[in-house]
Design an enzyme around this catalytic site. Structure first.
Site, PDB file in Angstrom:
ATOM      1  N   HIS A 150       4.456   4.532  -8.543  1.00  0.00           N
ATOM      2  CA  HIS A 150       3.275   5.378  -8.781  1.00  0.00           C
ATOM      3  C   HIS A 150       1.955   4.384  -8.818  1.00  0.00           C
ATOM      4  CE1 HIS A 150       5.875   8.206 -11.579  1.00  0.00           C
ATOM      5  NE2 HIS A 150       6.416   8.274 -10.316  1.00  0.00           N
ATOM      6  N   TYR A 205      -2.798  -5.623  10.109  1.00  0.00           N
ATOM      7  CA  TYR A 205      -1.484  -5.549   9.345  1.00  0.00           C
ATOM      8  C   TYR A 205      -1.134  -4.072   8.881  1.00  0.00           C
ATOM      9  CZ  TYR A 205      -0.691 -10.329  10.071  1.00  0.00           C
ATOM     10  OH  TYR A 205      -0.237 -11.689  10.617  1.00  0.00           O
ATOM     11  N   HIS A 215       9.999   3.960  -4.254  1.00  0.00           N
ATOM     12  CA  HIS A 215       9.286   4.856  -4.860  1.00  0.00           C
ATOM     13  C   HIS A 215       8.492   4.412  -5.843  1.00  0.00           C
ATOM     14  CE1 HIS A 215       6.967   8.318  -6.146  1.00  0.00           C
ATOM     15  NE2 HIS A 215       7.618   8.540  -7.171  1.00  0.00           N
TER      16      HIS A 215
END
Length: 219
Positions: A95, A120, A93
Protein backbone atom coordinates in the site's frame (compact mmCIF):
# COMPACT_ATOMS: atom_id res chain seq x y z
CA UNK A 1 15.49 -21.31 -4.82
CA UNK A 2 14.28 -24.24 -2.78
CA UNK A 3 11.44 -23.90 -0.29
CA UNK A 4 13.65 -23.05 2.70
CA UNK A 5 15.56 -20.39 0.78
CA UNK A 6 12.31 -18.97 -0.56
CA UNK A 7 10.87 -18.70 2.94
CA UNK A 8 13.97 -16.86 4.13
CA UNK A 9 13.97 -14.53 1.12
CA UNK A 10 10.32 -13.59 1.60
CA UNK A 11 11.09 -12.63 5.19
CA UNK A 12 14.18 -10.66 4.14
CA UNK A 13 12.31 -8.72 1.46
CA UNK A 14 9.40 -8.07 3.79
CA UNK A 15 11.71 -6.67 6.46
CA UNK A 16 13.52 -4.51 3.89
CA UNK A 17 10.29 -3.03 2.50
CA UNK A 18 9.05 -2.35 6.03
CA UNK A 19 12.31 -0.68 7.09
CA UNK A 20 12.21 1.56 4.00
CA UNK A 21 8.62 2.60 4.68
CA UNK A 22 7.14 0.96 1.58
CA UNK A 23 4.75 -1.07 3.77
CA UNK A 24 3.14 -0.39 7.13
CA UNK A 25 1.15 -2.20 9.81
CA UNK A 26 -0.37 -5.38 8.31
CA UNK A 27 -0.73 -4.01 4.77
CA UNK A 28 0.75 -5.87 1.80
CA UNK A 29 1.67 -9.42 0.88
CA UNK A 30 4.39 -11.40 -0.86
CA UNK A 31 4.24 -14.76 -2.63
CA UNK A 32 6.72 -17.05 -4.34
CA UNK A 33 5.97 -19.85 -6.79
CA UNK A 34 7.95 -22.99 -5.99
CA UNK A 35 9.38 -25.47 -8.48
CA UNK A 36 6.56 -27.97 -7.93
CA UNK A 37 3.93 -25.36 -8.80
CA UNK A 38 2.82 -24.72 -5.21
CA UNK A 39 3.10 -21.32 -3.53
CA UNK A 40 4.39 -19.68 -0.41
CA UNK A 41 2.45 -16.56 0.58
CA UNK A 42 2.40 -14.29 3.59
CA UNK A 43 -0.47 -14.90 6.01
CA UNK A 44 -3.53 -12.70 6.15
CA UNK A 45 -3.02 -9.60 8.33
CA UNK A 46 0.68 -10.35 8.77
CA UNK A 47 3.15 -7.49 9.22
CA UNK A 48 5.77 -7.79 6.46
CA UNK A 49 8.38 -6.36 8.80
CA UNK A 50 8.05 -9.22 11.28
CA UNK A 51 7.44 -12.35 9.23
CA UNK A 52 8.33 -15.79 10.58
CA UNK A 53 9.57 -18.20 7.91
CA UNK A 54 7.86 -21.27 9.39
CA UNK A 55 4.49 -19.47 9.58
CA UNK A 56 4.26 -18.54 5.89
CA UNK A 57 1.28 -20.18 4.20
CA UNK A 58 2.10 -23.04 1.84
CA UNK A 59 -0.61 -23.45 -0.77
CA UNK A 60 -1.03 -26.08 -3.50
CA UNK A 61 -1.10 -25.21 -7.20
CA UNK A 62 -4.88 -25.56 -6.97
CA UNK A 63 -5.10 -23.09 -4.08
CA UNK A 64 -5.60 -25.53 -1.20
CA UNK A 65 -3.87 -24.68 2.08
CA UNK A 66 -1.12 -27.19 2.86
CA UNK A 67 0.50 -25.73 5.96
CA UNK A 68 1.26 -22.56 7.87
CA UNK A 69 -1.00 -19.68 8.87
CA UNK A 70 -4.06 -18.78 6.83
CA UNK A 71 -3.08 -17.44 3.39
CA UNK A 72 -3.58 -13.81 2.41
CA UNK A 73 -6.98 -12.95 0.90
CA UNK A 74 -5.16 -11.84 -2.28
CA UNK A 75 -4.18 -15.43 -3.09
CA UNK A 76 -6.54 -15.55 -6.10
CA UNK A 77 -4.88 -12.48 -7.59
CA UNK A 78 -1.38 -13.88 -7.07
CA UNK A 79 -2.27 -17.23 -8.63
CA UNK A 80 -3.86 -15.51 -11.64
CA UNK A 81 -0.71 -13.48 -12.25
CA UNK A 82 1.46 -16.60 -12.22
CA UNK A 83 -0.78 -18.17 -14.85
CA UNK A 84 -0.86 -15.11 -17.10
CA UNK A 85 2.86 -14.33 -16.68
CA UNK A 86 4.63 -17.72 -16.66
CA UNK A 87 8.07 -16.15 -16.16
CA UNK A 88 7.00 -14.68 -12.81
CA UNK A 89 8.20 -16.39 -9.65
CA UNK A 90 7.40 -13.67 -7.12
CA UNK A 91 4.46 -11.29 -6.66
CA UNK A 92 4.50 -8.36 -4.22
CA UNK A 93 1.60 -6.12 -3.25
CA UNK A 94 1.96 -3.11 -0.95
CA UNK A 95 0.00 0.00 0.00
CA UNK A 96 2.92 2.29 -0.91
CA UNK A 97 2.04 5.81 0.25
CA UNK A 98 2.93 7.95 -2.76
CA UNK A 99 1.34 5.57 -5.24
CA UNK A 100 -1.91 5.42 -3.30
CA UNK A 101 -1.82 9.21 -2.95
CA UNK A 102 -1.37 9.47 -6.70
CA UNK A 103 -4.59 7.55 -7.34
CA UNK A 104 -6.42 9.95 -5.01
CA UNK A 105 -5.07 13.02 -6.78
CA UNK A 106 -5.30 11.66 -10.29
CA UNK A 107 -2.93 9.48 -12.31
CA UNK A 108 -1.20 10.56 -15.52
CA UNK A 109 -3.17 8.18 -17.75
CA UNK A 110 -5.15 5.02 -17.07
CA UNK A 111 -2.68 3.07 -19.21
CA UNK A 112 0.35 4.69 -17.52
CA UNK A 113 -0.12 5.97 -13.99
CA UNK A 114 3.01 8.14 -14.12
CA UNK A 115 4.91 9.56 -17.10
CA UNK A 116 8.32 8.13 -18.00
CA UNK A 117 10.29 10.89 -16.28
CA UNK A 118 13.48 8.94 -15.52
CA UNK A 119 15.51 6.43 -17.54
CA UNK A 120 15.43 3.82 -14.78
CA UNK A 121 11.65 3.95 -14.63
CA UNK A 122 11.58 3.13 -18.35
CA UNK A 123 14.21 0.38 -18.00
CA UNK A 124 13.19 -1.23 -14.72
CA UNK A 125 9.43 -0.72 -14.51
CA UNK A 126 7.76 0.01 -17.84
CA UNK A 127 4.07 0.66 -18.39
CA UNK A 128 1.82 0.45 -15.31
CA UNK A 129 -1.96 0.54 -15.94
CA UNK A 130 -4.55 1.58 -13.37
CA UNK A 131 -7.09 -0.97 -12.12
CA UNK A 132 -10.29 0.72 -10.92
CA UNK A 133 -11.15 0.34 -7.23
CA UNK A 134 -12.78 -2.79 -5.93
CA UNK A 135 -12.76 -4.14 -2.40
CA UNK A 136 -9.59 -5.94 -1.25
CA UNK A 137 -9.58 -9.55 -2.40
CA UNK A 138 -12.34 -9.12 -5.01
CA UNK A 139 -12.15 -11.88 -7.61
CA UNK A 140 -12.91 -9.43 -10.44
CA UNK A 141 -9.57 -7.71 -9.81
CA UNK A 142 -7.72 -10.89 -10.75
CA UNK A 143 -9.70 -11.10 -13.99
CA UNK A 144 -8.86 -7.51 -14.91
CA UNK A 145 -5.17 -7.84 -14.06
CA UNK A 146 -4.96 -11.02 -16.14
CA UNK A 147 -6.49 -9.16 -19.10
CA UNK A 148 -3.92 -6.37 -18.76
CA UNK A 149 -1.07 -8.89 -18.74
CA UNK A 150 -2.34 -10.74 -21.80
CA UNK A 151 -3.10 -7.57 -23.76
CA UNK A 152 0.32 -6.09 -23.06
CA UNK A 153 2.03 -9.33 -24.04
CA UNK A 154 0.07 -9.43 -27.31
CA UNK A 155 1.28 -5.89 -28.03
CA UNK A 156 4.87 -6.98 -27.30
CA UNK A 157 5.07 -4.56 -24.38
CA UNK A 158 4.84 -6.92 -21.40
CA UNK A 159 4.11 -5.30 -18.04
CA UNK A 160 5.62 -6.01 -14.63
CA UNK A 161 3.11 -4.13 -12.50
CA UNK A 162 -0.40 -2.76 -12.14
CA UNK A 163 -1.74 -0.14 -9.76
CA UNK A 164 -4.88 -0.92 -7.76
CA UNK A 165 -6.78 2.33 -7.20
CA UNK A 166 -6.80 3.37 -3.51
CA UNK A 167 -4.99 0.16 -2.54
CA UNK A 168 -1.50 0.04 -3.99
CA UNK A 169 0.83 -1.52 -6.54
CA UNK A 170 1.12 -5.17 -7.49
CA UNK A 171 4.43 -6.14 -9.09
CA UNK A 172 5.94 -9.42 -10.27
CA UNK A 173 9.30 -10.68 -11.48
CA UNK A 174 11.54 -13.73 -11.53
CA UNK A 175 12.88 -13.32 -7.98
CA UNK A 176 11.78 -11.52 -4.82
CA UNK A 177 14.76 -9.16 -5.08
CA UNK A 178 13.85 -8.20 -8.66
CA UNK A 179 10.19 -7.74 -7.82
CA UNK A 180 11.13 -5.57 -4.84
CA UNK A 181 13.39 -3.44 -7.04
CA UNK A 182 10.50 -2.81 -9.46
CA UNK A 183 8.22 -1.82 -6.61
CA UNK A 184 10.77 0.56 -5.11
CA UNK A 185 11.49 2.23 -8.46
CA UNK A 186 7.75 2.62 -9.09
CA UNK A 187 7.08 4.18 -5.68
CA UNK A 188 10.04 6.57 -5.94
CA UNK A 189 8.98 7.69 -9.42
CA UNK A 190 5.50 8.47 -8.12
CA UNK A 191 7.10 10.43 -5.28
CA UNK A 192 9.23 12.44 -7.72
CA UNK A 193 6.26 13.23 -9.93
CA UNK A 194 4.14 14.36 -6.98
CA UNK A 195 7.04 16.49 -5.72
CA UNK A 196 7.03 18.28 -9.08
CA UNK A 197 3.31 18.99 -8.60
CA UNK A 198 2.76 16.53 -11.44
CA UNK A 199 4.48 18.95 -13.83
CA UNK A 200 7.71 17.07 -14.63
CA UNK A 201 7.89 16.36 -18.36
CA UNK A 202 8.26 12.87 -19.80
CA UNK A 203 11.36 11.75 -21.63
CA UNK A 204 11.12 12.36 -25.35
CA UNK A 205 10.33 9.55 -27.76
CA UNK A 206 13.90 9.73 -29.07
CA UNK A 207 15.27 9.32 -25.54
CA UNK A 208 12.98 6.35 -24.89
CA UNK A 209 13.95 4.76 -28.21
CA UNK A 210 17.61 5.06 -27.19
CA UNK A 211 16.87 3.23 -23.93
CA UNK A 212 15.09 0.51 -25.90
CA UNK A 213 18.02 0.06 -28.27
CA UNK A 214 20.75 0.26 -25.63
CA UNK A 215 19.17 -1.51 -22.64
CA UNK A 216 16.26 -3.44 -24.23
CA UNK A 217 13.78 -1.43 -22.15
CA UNK A 218 10.23 -2.82 -22.27
CA UNK A 219 8.61 0.56 -22.84
Amino acid sequence: MNELASRQEICRIGASLYACGYVHASAGNISVKLEDGSFLITPTDACLGHLVASELAHVSAEGAQLSGAHASKTLTLHRSIYVAAPHARCVIHTHATHLVSLTLQGVWHKADIVPPITPYYVMKVGHVPLVAYQRPGAAAVATEVTAHIRNSTAQQKPIRAVMLERLGPVVWHQTPAEASAVLEELEETAKLWLMSDRQASALTQAQIDELRETFHALW
